[in-house]
Design a protein around this motif. Structure first.
Motif, mmCIF file in Angstrom:
data_model
loop_
_atom_site.group_PDB
_atom_site.id
_atom_site.type_symbol
_atom_site.label_atom_id
_atom_site.label_comp_id
_atom_site.label_asym_id
_atom_site.label_seq_id
_atom_site.Cartn_x
_atom_site.Cartn_y
_atom_site.Cartn_z
ATOM 1 N N LEU A 170 12.510 -0.376 1.247
ATOM 2 C CA LEU A 170 11.715 -0.459 2.480
ATOM 3 C C LEU A 170 10.403 -1.201 2.238
ATOM 4 C CD1 LEU A 170 12.330 3.096 3.988
ATOM 5 C CD2 LEU A 170 13.094 0.911 4.921
ATOM 6 N N LEU A 171 9.822 -0.993 1.041
ATOM 7 C CA LEU A 171 8.564 -1.679 0.712
ATOM 8 C C LEU A 171 8.746 -3.193 0.669
ATOM 9 C CD1 LEU A 171 7.293 0.848 -1.957
ATOM 10 C CD2 LEU A 171 5.920 0.080 -0.003
ATOM 11 N N GLU A 172 9.941 -3.634 0.249
ATOM 12 C CA GLU A 172 10.218 -5.086 0.168
ATOM 13 C C GLU A 172 10.201 -5.722 1.553
ATOM 14 O OE1 GLU A 172 10.762 -6.812 -2.512
ATOM 15 O OE2 GLU A 172 11.570 -5.490 -4.079
ATOM 16 N N GLY A 173 10.648 -4.968 2.558
ATOM 17 C CA GLY A 173 10.802 -5.596 3.882
ATOM 18 C C GLY A 173 9.900 -4.980 4.930
ATOM 19 N N ARG A 174 8.812 -4.395 4.502
ATOM 20 C CA ARG A 174 7.963 -3.662 5.447
ATOM 21 C C ARG A 174 7.187 -4.583 6.375
ATOM 22 N NH1 ARG A 174 2.955 -0.946 2.231
ATOM 23 N NH2 ARG A 174 2.734 0.006 4.266
ATOM 24 N N ARG A 175 6.830 -4.048 7.522
ATOM 25 C CA ARG A 175 5.892 -4.729 8.409
ATOM 26 C C ARG A 175 4.485 -4.281 8.002
ATOM 27 N NH1 ARG A 175 5.064 -3.901 14.969
ATOM 28 N NH2 ARG A 175 3.646 -5.654 15.159
ATOM 29 N N PRO A 176 3.504 -5.208 7.933
ATOM 30 C CA PRO A 176 2.141 -4.758 7.614
ATOM 31 C C PRO A 176 1.724 -3.659 8.594
ATOM 32 C CG PRO A 176 2.268 -7.141 7.589
ATOM 33 C CD PRO A 176 3.589 -6.656 8.127
ATOM 34 N N VAL A 177 1.072 -2.643 8.061
ATOM 35 C CA VAL A 177 0.828 -1.444 8.854
ATOM 36 C C VAL A 177 -0.236 -1.679 9.938
ATOM 37 C CG1 VAL A 177 -0.959 -0.368 7.409
ATOM 38 C CG2 VAL A 177 0.803 1.051 8.469
ATOM 39 N N SER A 178 -1.009 -2.755 9.792
ATOM 40 C CA SER A 178 -1.998 -3.119 10.813
ATOM 41 C C SER A 178 -2.115 -4.632 10.823
ATOM 42 C CB SER A 178 -3.358 -2.507 10.451
ATOM 43 O OG SER A 178 -4.385 -3.138 11.182
ATOM 44 N N ASP A 179 -2.418 -5.206 12.014
ATOM 45 C CA ASP A 179 -2.668 -6.653 12.061
ATOM 46 C C ASP A 179 -4.121 -6.982 11.750
ATOM 47 O OD1 ASP A 179 -0.142 -7.424 12.498
ATOM 48 O OD2 ASP A 179 -0.339 -7.784 14.656
ATOM 49 N N ARG A 180 -4.983 -5.952 11.792
ATOM 50 C CA ARG A 180 -6.410 -6.188 11.542
ATOM 51 C C ARG A 180 -6.685 -6.449 10.075
ATOM 52 N NH1 ARG A 180 -10.121 -1.739 14.414
ATOM 53 N NH2 ARG A 180 -9.100 -2.118 16.406
ATOM 54 N N PHE A 181 -6.068 -5.637 9.233
ATOM 55 C CA PHE A 181 -6.208 -5.808 7.784
ATOM 56 C C PHE A 181 -5.141 -4.957 7.123
ATOM 57 C CE2 PHE A 181 -7.613 -4.773 3.542
ATOM 58 C CZ PHE A 181 -8.171 -5.948 3.080
ATOM 59 N N ALA A 182 -4.270 -5.579 6.358
ATOM 60 C CA ALA A 182 -3.265 -4.801 5.619
ATOM 61 C C ALA A 182 -2.609 -5.696 4.579
ATOM 62 C CB ALA A 182 -2.195 -4.256 6.554
ATOM 63 N N PRO A 183 -2.234 -5.123 3.451
ATOM 64 C CA PRO A 183 -1.410 -5.878 2.511
ATOM 65 C C PRO A 183 -0.042 -6.125 3.135
ATOM 66 C CG PRO A 183 -2.246 -3.840 1.516
ATOM 67 C CD PRO A 183 -2.513 -3.766 2.980
ATOM 68 N N LEU A 184 0.542 -7.266 2.775
ATOM 69 C CA LEU A 184 1.869 -7.589 3.302
ATOM 70 C C LEU A 184 2.956 -6.736 2.648
ATOM 71 C CD1 LEU A 184 1.509 -9.965 5.248
ATOM 72 C CD2 LEU A 184 2.922 -11.317 3.753
ATOM 73 N N ARG A 185 2.781 -6.416 1.356
ATOM 74 C CA ARG A 185 3.825 -5.626 0.697
ATOM 75 C C ARG A 185 3.194 -4.601 -0.249
ATOM 76 N NH1 ARG A 185 4.238 -8.016 -4.071
ATOM 77 N NH2 ARG A 185 3.448 -10.130 -4.231
ATOM 78 N N GLN A 186 2.799 -4.912 -1.440
ATOM 79 C CA GLN A 186 2.154 -3.959 -2.358
ATOM 80 C C GLN A 186 3.122 -2.891 -2.837
ATOM 81 O OE1 GLN A 186 -0.069 -3.709 -4.240
ATOM 82 N NE2 GLN A 186 -2.100 -3.391 -3.456
ATOM 83 N N LYS A 187 4.318 -3.314 -3.255
ATOM 84 C CA LYS A 187 5.335 -2.346 -3.660
ATOM 85 C C LYS A 187 4.911 -1.517 -4.869
ATOM 86 C CE LYS A 187 9.241 -3.454 -5.875
ATOM 87 N NZ LYS A 187 10.594 -3.922 -6.162
ATOM 88 N N GLU A 188 4.500 -2.197 -5.930
ATOM 89 C CA GLU A 188 4.240 -1.483 -7.196
ATOM 90 C C GLU A 188 3.105 -0.480 -7.054
ATOM 91 O OE1 GLU A 188 4.583 -4.764 -6.863
ATOM 92 O OE2 GLU A 188 6.511 -5.066 -7.852
ATOM 93 N N MET A 189 2.006 -0.888 -6.388
ATOM 94 C CA MET A 189 0.880 0.046 -6.282
ATOM 95 C C MET A 189 1.232 1.212 -5.371
ATOM 96 S SD MET A 189 -1.090 -0.858 -8.519
ATOM 97 C CE MET A 189 -2.151 0.556 -8.282
#
Ligand SMILES: CC(C)(COP(=O)(O)OP(=O)(O)OC[C@H]1O[C@@H](n2cnc3c(N)ncnc32)[C@H](O)[C@@H]1OP(=O)(O)O)[C@@H](O)C(=O)NCCC(=O)NCCS
Length: 295
Positions: A170-189
């Motif tokens: 799910l982390l690989e294909g996630r939608r950024p959680v906000s359009d204001r500011f969010a990482p696009l993926r960040q799987k490992e962290m």
């Protein structure tokens, strides 16, 4: 004598197990954090480029690691890099080693054409000289929304390999959680932070195929930490599905996809987000960073 020790500068050394373990020892000694937990979660972010000094015995003396951290800022994709794992062993401090690894990391970021560089720190003054500016992080607080639709939910367990695999996908294909500011993926962290945070609950909303990362806040409110999925459910549906009825809700990111109105509250605490970017790449409105995205 530390002063007489010959140090060797190395970069991009994660291919070597001994060097990775030497960095892990530096971070364990400096911050009390065991990054080798990442090894059972798929390893460190493959985009990582570490810059470090090692002594003749192979001990990691100073380090900073750059990694790719693509962001969405005000609806626009920003090619950003993150910096993490910055530390120098106590006996070697005050003689410019950190300046040297920081300069190498920033030259790398500039050379690779990153539009922005981001880091989290409790010593913001240390980074102003490199062109970083502090950005206030916020939480978003509001009443419980009404009339949610409940769906089936399954609790995930970070100790289960199968559940970590579900999450990783799910982390690989996630939608950024906000359009204001969010990482696009960040799987490992995300996986690393979730494995360390014993208060964090991870519930898979099965019909939406989205994982809700949440916890009880100290003030008794429902804390929505993060959402991982290709689709972001409405807050009302999240609470109905989790069968919780809090008087109010705290969200750790700008809630523009949640169908809910909230008040932005500046975050208290030592951690400051530092951004090195042109003025027009800075978020215009208050934003937050999910604890699961901290790095
Ligand atoms: C912070 C740390 C990395 C600095 O390492 P160092 O090798 O002593 O740093 P340097 O000698 O290269 O110093 C670079 C500059 O930063 C300054 N500096 C060092 N620590 C600082 C601090 N805590 N706050 C503000 N400035 C600081 C130095 O005065 C020096 O300034 P100058 O270039 O004007 O002379 C080291 O003290 C450390 O590992 N601390 C614990 C972990 C930590 O805080 N890491 C950073 C977390 S984001």
């Amino acid at each position: 004598m530390p002063g007489r020790t010959r140090l060797t500068f190395r970069q991009d050394y994660f291919g070597g197990t001994a060097a990775w373990l030497a960095l892990a020892a530096l971070l364990e000694d400096t911050f009390g954090i065991d990054v080798t937990i990442l090894d059972r979660l798929g390893g460190p972010d493959p985009s990582s480029v570490p810059f470090a000094f090692f002594d003749a015995a192979g001990a990691c003396i100073a380090n900073i690691t750059a990694f790719s951290l693509p962001l969405v800022v005000d609806g626009v994709f920003v090619r950003a890099a993150g910096l993490q794992s910055g530390a120098v062993r106590p006996d070697f401090r005050g003689r410019g080693l950190y300046r040297a690894v920081m300069q190498a990391a920033l030259d790398h970021c500039d050379g690779e054409g990153f539009e922005a560089v981001v880091l989290l720190t409790d010593t913001p003054e240390l980074y102003r000289r490199y062109g970083f500016c502090p950005m206030a992080l916020h939480r978003f607080v509001g009443p419980m929304p009404a009339q949610g639709k409940a769906g089936p939910v399954r609790r995930l367990d970070m100790a289960s390999e199968a559940d970590v695999t579900v999450l990783a996908r799910l982390l690989e294909g996630r939608r950024p959680v906000s359009d204001r500011f969010a990482p696009l993926r960040q799987k490992e962290m995300f996986l690393f932070n979730a494995a360390l945070d014993t208060e964090l609950r991870l519930d898979l909303m099965e019909e939406d195929n989205a994982v809700i990362a949440w916890r009880r806040e100290e003030d008794g409110s429902f804390g929505l930490v993060d959402i991982v999925g290709a689709h972001i459910p409405r807050l009302a549906d999240i609470l109905a599905s989790l069968r919780v009825t809090p008087s109010h809700v705290t969200v750790h990111f700008a809630p523009d996809h949640l169908g809910w109105e909230a008040r932005a509250v500046p975050q208290t605490g030592d951690l400051v987000l530092m951004l090195r970017a042109a003025e027009d790449l800075r978020p215009a409105l208050p934003f937050g960073l999910p604890p699961t995205a901290e790095f």
